[in-house]
Scaffold this motif. Structure first.
Motif, PDB file in Angstrom:
ATOM      1  N   ARG A 211      24.738 -60.033 -73.562  1.00 29.27           N
ATOM      2  CA  ARG A 211      24.550 -58.931 -72.614  1.00 29.27           C
ATOM      3  C   ARG A 211      24.969 -57.601 -73.250  1.00 29.27           C
ATOM      4  O   ARG A 211      24.243 -56.610 -73.168  1.00 29.27           O
ATOM      5  N   LYS A 212      26.134 -57.604 -73.894  1.00 28.71           N
ATOM      6  CA  LYS A 212      26.615 -56.361 -74.526  1.00 28.71           C
ATOM      7  C   LYS A 212      25.721 -55.980 -75.704  1.00 28.71           C
ATOM      8  O   LYS A 212      25.412 -54.802 -75.920  1.00 28.71           O
ATOM      9  N   LEU A 213      25.317 -56.992 -76.488  1.00 28.47           N
ATOM     10  CA  LEU A 213      24.473 -56.708 -77.645  1.00 28.47           C
ATOM     11  C   LEU A 213      23.137 -56.122 -77.221  1.00 28.47           C
ATOM     12  O   LEU A 213      22.633 -55.181 -77.839  1.00 28.47           O
ATOM     13  N   ARG A 214      22.554 -56.662 -76.156  1.00 34.46           N
ATOM     14  CA  ARG A 214      21.277 -56.129 -75.672  1.00 34.46           C
ATOM     15  C   ARG A 214      21.418 -54.656 -75.298  1.00 34.46           C
ATOM     16  O   ARG A 214      20.545 -53.842 -75.593  1.00 34.46           O
ATOM     17  N   SER A 215      22.555 -54.319 -74.659  1.00 32.62           N
ATOM     18  CA  SER A 215      22.793 -52.931 -74.280  1.00 32.62           C
ATOM     19  C   SER A 215      22.971 -52.042 -75.519  1.00 32.62           C
ATOM     20  O   SER A 215      22.448 -50.934 -75.580  1.00 32.62           O
TER      21      SER A 215
ATOM     22  N   ARG B  95      25.485 -55.998 -89.981  1.00 37.71           N
ATOM     23  CA  ARG B  95      26.883 -55.542 -89.984  1.00 37.71           C
ATOM     24  C   ARG B  95      27.726 -56.380 -89.022  1.00 37.71           C
ATOM     25  O   ARG B  95      28.860 -56.746 -89.346  1.00 37.71           O
ATOM     26  N   ILE B  96      27.162 -56.663 -87.842  1.00 36.21           N
ATOM     27  CA  ILE B  96      27.893 -57.486 -86.880  1.00 36.21           C
ATOM     28  C   ILE B  96      28.141 -58.873 -87.447  1.00 36.21           C
ATOM     29  O   ILE B  96      29.238 -59.432 -87.336  1.00 36.21           O
ATOM     30  N   GLY B  97      27.116 -59.456 -88.086  1.00 34.01           N
ATOM     31  CA  GLY B  97      27.264 -60.775 -88.678  1.00 34.01           C
ATOM     32  C   GLY B  97      28.339 -60.811 -89.745  1.00 34.01           C
ATOM     33  O   GLY B  97      29.167 -61.725 -89.790  1.00 34.01           O
ATOM     34  N   ASP B  98      28.358 -59.810 -90.625  1.00 29.82           N
ATOM     35  CA  ASP B  98      29.381 -59.754 -91.675  1.00 29.82           C
ATOM     36  C   ASP B  98      30.779 -59.613 -91.082  1.00 29.82           C
ATOM     37  O   ASP B  98      31.742 -60.219 -91.565  1.00 29.82           O
ATOM     38  N   SER B  99      30.928 -58.785 -90.026  1.00 36.95           N
ATOM     39  CA  SER B  99      32.256 -58.563 -89.451  1.00 36.95           C
ATOM     40  C   SER B  99      32.793 -59.805 -88.756  1.00 36.95           C
ATOM     41  O   SER B  99      34.005 -59.958 -88.599  1.00 36.95           O
ATOM     42  N   LEU B 100      31.910 -60.727 -88.343  1.00 32.84           N
ATOM     43  CA  LEU B 100      32.328 -61.945 -87.655  1.00 32.84           C
ATOM     44  C   LEU B 100      32.306 -63.173 -88.563  1.00 32.84           C
ATOM     45  O   LEU B 100      32.533 -64.293 -88.094  1.00 32.84           O
ATOM     46  N   GLY B 101      32.013 -62.980 -89.840  1.00 32.90           N
ATOM     47  CA  GLY B 101      32.072 -64.095 -90.783  1.00 32.90           C
ATOM     48  C   GLY B 101      30.795 -64.908 -90.895  1.00 32.90           C
ATOM     49  O   GLY B 101      30.815 -66.026 -91.417  1.00 32.90           O
TER      50      GLY B 101
ATOM     51  N   VAL C 166      14.121 -57.459 -77.575  1.00 33.65           N
ATOM     52  CA  VAL C 166      15.004 -58.369 -78.301  1.00 33.65           C
ATOM     53  C   VAL C 166      15.206 -59.589 -77.415  1.00 33.65           C
ATOM     54  O   VAL C 166      15.572 -59.472 -76.243  1.00 33.65           O
ATOM     55  N   THR C 167      14.959 -60.793 -77.956  1.00 31.83           N
ATOM     56  CA  THR C 167      15.156 -62.031 -77.197  1.00 31.83           C
ATOM     57  C   THR C 167      16.149 -62.918 -77.946  1.00 31.83           C
ATOM     58  O   THR C 167      16.279 -62.836 -79.172  1.00 31.83           O
ATOM     59  N   PHE C 168      16.823 -63.794 -77.193  1.00 37.77           N
ATOM     60  CA  PHE C 168      17.870 -64.638 -77.756  1.00 37.77           C
ATOM     61  C   PHE C 168      17.504 -66.102 -77.585  1.00 37.77           C
ATOM     62  O   PHE C 168      16.845 -66.496 -76.615  1.00 37.77           O
ATOM     63  N   GLY C 169      17.971 -66.914 -78.526  1.00 38.72           N
ATOM     64  CA  GLY C 169      17.784 -68.350 -78.422  1.00 38.72           C
ATOM     65  C   GLY C 169      18.647 -68.943 -77.323  1.00 38.72           C
ATOM     66  O   GLY C 169      19.511 -68.277 -76.753  1.00 38.72           O
ATOM     67  N   GLN C 170      18.431 -70.233 -77.036  1.00 41.65           N
ATOM     68  CA  GLN C 170      19.166 -70.887 -75.959  1.00 41.65           C
ATOM     69  C   GLN C 170      20.638 -71.091 -76.312  1.00 41.65           C
ATOM     70  O   GLN C 170      21.491 -71.105 -75.445  1.00 41.65           O
ATOM     71  N   LYS C 171      20.935 -71.267 -77.574  1.00 34.37           N
ATOM     72  CA  LYS C 171      22.303 -71.563 -77.999  1.00 34.37           C
ATOM     73  C   LYS C 171      23.077 -70.277 -78.238  1.00 34.37           C
ATOM     74  O   LYS C 171      22.596 -69.362 -78.900  1.00 34.37           O
ATOM     75  N   LYS C 172      24.293 -70.198 -77.691  1.00 31.07           N
ATOM     76  CA  LYS C 172      25.124 -69.012 -77.849  1.00 31.07           C
ATOM     77  C   LYS C 172      25.588 -68.860 -79.296  1.00 31.07           C
ATOM     78  O   LYS C 172      25.777 -69.846 -80.011  1.00 31.07           O
ATOM     79  N   ILE C 173      25.783 -67.618 -79.715  1.00 35.05           N
ATOM     80  CA  ILE C 173      26.312 -67.327 -81.045  1.00 35.05           C
ATOM     81  C   ILE C 173      27.776 -66.945 -80.885  1.00 35.05           C
ATOM     82  O   ILE C 173      28.108 -65.992 -80.182  1.00 35.05           O
ATOM     83  N   ASP C 174      28.666 -67.682 -81.493  1.00 38.60           N
ATOM     84  CA  ASP C 174      30.108 -67.508 -81.327  1.00 38.60           C
ATOM     85  C   ASP C 174      30.532 -66.077 -81.670  1.00 38.60           C
ATOM     86  O   ASP C 174      30.204 -65.553 -82.746  1.00 38.60           O
ATOM     87  N   GLY C 175      31.258 -65.433 -80.745  1.00 36.44           N
ATOM     88  CA  GLY C 175      31.780 -64.094 -80.976  1.00 36.44           C
ATOM     89  C   GLY C 175      30.855 -62.977 -80.554  1.00 36.44           C
ATOM     90  O   GLY C 175      31.227 -61.807 -80.628  1.00 36.44           O
TER      91      GLY C 175
ATOM     92  N   LEU D 175      16.938 -48.678 -80.164  1.00 40.35           N
ATOM     93  CA  LEU D 175      16.941 -48.628 -81.629  1.00 40.35           C
ATOM     94  C   LEU D 175      15.614 -49.145 -82.179  1.00 40.35           C
ATOM     95  O   LEU D 175      14.934 -49.974 -81.575  1.00 40.35           O
ATOM     96  N   SER D 176      15.260 -48.665 -83.356  1.00 38.81           N
ATOM     97  CA  SER D 176      14.060 -49.165 -84.029  1.00 38.81           C
ATOM     98  C   SER D 176      14.334 -50.550 -84.615  1.00 38.81           C
ATOM     99  O   SER D 176      15.479 -51.009 -84.677  1.00 38.81           O
ATOM    100  N   ARG D 177      13.276 -51.237 -85.056  1.00 38.03           N
ATOM    101  CA  ARG D 177      13.452 -52.580 -85.595  1.00 38.03           C
ATOM    102  C   ARG D 177      14.343 -52.558 -86.838  1.00 38.03           C
ATOM    103  O   ARG D 177      15.196 -53.423 -87.019  1.00 38.03           O
ATOM    104  N   GLY D 178      14.151 -51.576 -87.695  1.00 41.01           N
ATOM    105  CA  GLY D 178      14.980 -51.475 -88.893  1.00 41.01           C
ATOM    106  C   GLY D 178      16.445 -51.229 -88.550  1.00 41.01           C
ATOM    107  O   GLY D 178      17.350 -51.807 -89.169  1.00 41.01           O
ATOM    108  N   GLU D 179      16.698 -50.367 -87.542  1.00 39.15           N
ATOM    109  CA  GLU D 179      18.072 -50.097 -87.115  1.00 39.15           C
ATOM    110  C   GLU D 179      18.714 -51.332 -86.501  1.00 39.15           C
ATOM    111  O   GLU D 179      19.902 -51.604 -86.703  1.00 39.15           O
ATOM    112  N   ILE D 180      17.910 -52.109 -85.757  1.00 37.48           N
ATOM    113  CA  ILE D 180      18.427 -53.339 -85.161  1.00 37.48           C
ATOM    114  C   ILE D 180      18.814 -54.335 -86.249  1.00 37.48           C
ATOM    115  O   ILE D 180      19.874 -54.968 -86.192  1.00 37.48           O
ATOM    116  N   GLN D 181      17.956 -54.498 -87.285  1.00 33.43           N
ATOM    117  CA  GLN D 181      18.272 -55.403 -88.382  1.00 33.43           C
ATOM    118  C   GLN D 181      19.571 -54.988 -89.074  1.00 33.43           C
ATOM    119  O   GLN D 181      20.419 -55.825 -89.386  1.00 33.43           O
ATOM    120  N   SER D 182      19.721 -53.700 -89.326  1.00 32.82           N
ATOM    121  CA  SER D 182      20.936 -53.208 -89.990  1.00 32.82           C
ATOM    122  C   SER D 182      22.165 -53.451 -89.129  1.00 32.82           C
ATOM    123  O   SER D 182      23.217 -53.883 -89.634  1.00 32.82           O
TER     124      SER D 182
END
Length: 561
Positions: A44-48, A64-70, A31-40, A53-60
């Protein structure tokens, strides 16, 4: 205990243009991240969290994280069969709130909520919980709250979505308390338990009083655990003058039994030959079902014999007062004999504080002039203390003890003697199953007496003060020392731990040349609770005794913990 129903109603479908710098790329192996931070979101914690997890589990999980943060406009793009990119989009904003169905007097007591703020499902659920709690503190045990989101206008490409929060309260019936119900009590008389319960028949239902009752009970040595079950409706409301009533069940785990506390080790006093020293204490707790505790102790070796006892009774005459008495006898071969006693009376102030007076007296008979002078002492001390909660996994607790005393010592002439004592401790939990326990002690005696026998000074040694030293091995007029203990919890009460104790002190009176001594001990311990009692095993050694194997301390207390 109380039901909380939260409906989050939001259907959003918007196309938007996303920054190429704000994304999370999911490959088959990483899993790699873009240069710009995602608010909330902490990368580091997300990578852990996503590791393994499988790719499908990561997408799911990301959805859920996106919905919980708006991040309601997020989407996934499939670049190849092995690569998917998550674009979060803009985070939604909560502009304001409205609360319906809540009495204005109750609403006025809610914490102030600052707007606008970025959408967070946890914060919204928290706010709904505050509304429910306000209702349960004011007579509504079955209150519920629903939450709706109202969107402002249409979605746009360049701006985040904006919402208003609509909380709707359903208080249900307002209730008073019936007589509280005690469940699980085996060893305590009901009157003893009811003394600490602030829930009374006829009073308006109030969750705060239930939690205060639990806190008070947990500080009693004869109580292991307390929980509150769901309130049961005893009768419905027939008229405004005849309101509904509910029964609050308290689930109690109490205890009664025998405790055994023993220690043995090699002690070396000055240039004398090292010799085996040991101690044994027997304690009884709540055997008469009135919360009393008593202890009988013995410490000895070839030259020293010490006997002591103590008895404590809480709720004297069913009043918030505690009375205790104790005494003992110490004989040091060819040096002196010492007999002492005390009577302490404490009253409870508020939830955790105690204050009172401790009356003390002793008599010393000296057989060697080089040791000290025969005489007797009588005096009193003012005591104030803050009782601590239990030392357990995940629970922060602290304690405080202050004592200031003054008395008269009658020897070859009359002396005044002033003593000051201070003790403070903190248990700080961290990382779910770990904790640090610290204690600080200070003692200072002020008197013009040139010589004091060891029993008239502050005694240090053994598990309660300076581990690694023998019982009462050190006697000082002034001392400052502390304990630091790292604990790794195996369950709620069981733990393995490592500790280090250290400090400084002096035998000389203030104003004279002081030859300070340093003290340091270290060791390991194990606390094992079971249904038949708790066993504590400790090994300790002081830094000056490297040739000796150290000191073993074993403690058993009957009952559950």
């Amino acid at each position: 205990m109380h039901h909380l129903i939260i409906f989050l109603i939001c259907v959003v479908s918007v196309s938007a243009v996303y920054s190429s710098e704000s994304f999370i790329q999911i490959d088959s192996s990483r899993v790699t991240f873009g240069q710009k931070k995602i608010d909330g979101i902490s990368f580091r914690k997300l990578r852990s969290d996503l590791k393994g997890l499988s790719r499908g589990e990561i997408q799911s999980r990301l959805a859920r994280i996106g919905d919980s943060l708006g991040y309601f406009n997020s989407h996934f793009d499939t670049l190849t069969e092995q690569t998917v990119v998550f674009y979060p989009g803009a985070r939604s904003i909560i502009a304001d709130e409205r609360i319906f169905g809540l009495d204005s007097a109750i609403a006025a007591g809610l914490p102030v909520q600052r707007y606008p703020f970025r959408y967070d499902a946890f914060d919204i659920k928290n706010r709904a919980g505050q509304i429910v709690r306000a209702l349960t503190d004011n007579g509504y045990p079955y209150a519920k709250v629903t939450v709706d989101l109202l969107k402002h206008g249409n979605s746009t490409v360049n701006y985040p979505d904006t919402f208003s929060l609509y909380y709707k309260a359903f208080p249900d019936e307002r209730c008073v308390n019936a007589e509280p119900l005690l469940k699980g009590v085996q060893y305590c008389k009901p009157r003893l338990i009811y003394n600490d319960i602030s829930v009374h028949a006829g009073d308006l239902y109030d969750l705060r009083k239930q939690l205060q009752s639990v806190q008070r009970l947990k500080m009693r040595p004869y109580i292991v655990d307390v929980t509150i079950d769901e309130p049961a409706l005893e009768k419905k409301q027939y008229s405004p003058d005849n309101p509904a009533s509910v029964v609050v069940p308290f689930q109690i785990v109490d205890k009664s039994g025998l405790g055994v506390d023993g220690a043995a080790g090699v002690v070396k006093n000055g240039d004398q030959k090292a010799e085996l020293s040991g101690s044994l204490r027997l304690s009884l707790l709540n055997v008469f079902h009135i919360g009393e505790s008593s202890e009988l102790g013995y410490t000895g070796d070839k030259s020293q014999q010490l006997f002591n006892f103590s008895i404590t009774k809480p709720w004297l005459l069913n009043l918030p007062m505690e009375i205790s008495t104790g005494g003992g006898l110490e004989v040091i071969k060819e040096q002196y004999g010492y007999i002492y006693g005390n009577l302490k009376l404490l009253t409870e102030i508020g939830m955790q504080w105690q204050a009172g007076i401790d009356i003390k007296g002793n008599e010393t008979t000296v057989s060697a002039d080089s040791v000290g002078v025969s005489g007797h002492f009588y005096g009193a001390a003012f005591v104030i203390s803050r009782r601590s909660g239990t030392i357990e996994q995940g629970v922060f607790s602290h304690n405080l003890y202050l004592e200031a005393g003054r008395g008269v010592s009658r020897k070859e002439k009359r002396y005044t003697r002033t003593s000051l004592q201070f003790n403070a401790g903190i248990h700080l939990p961290f990382l779910m199953n770990q904790g640090v326990l610290t204690n600080v002690f200070w003692y200072h005696a002020i008197t013009k007496e040139e010589k004091l026998v060891p029993s008239e000074m502050y005694r240090i040694g053994a598990n309660t003060t300076m581990r690694g030293y023998g019982d009462n091995e050190l006697a000082l007029r002034t001392a400052f020392h502390g304990q630091v203990q790292y604990m790794f919890y195996l369950n709620k009460f069981g733990a393995v731990y490592a500790f280090s104790d250290g400090g400084i002190g002096s035998k000389n009176k203030p104003g004279s040349r002081s030859d300070y001594i340093t003290m340091m001990g270290y060791g390991l311990g194990l606390r094992l609770p079971s249904r038949i009692g708790t066993v504590i095993l400790e090994w300790a050694r002081n830094i000056d005794d490297t040739r000796n194997p150290g000191r073993i301390h074993i403690r058993y207390s009957g009952g559950v913990r």
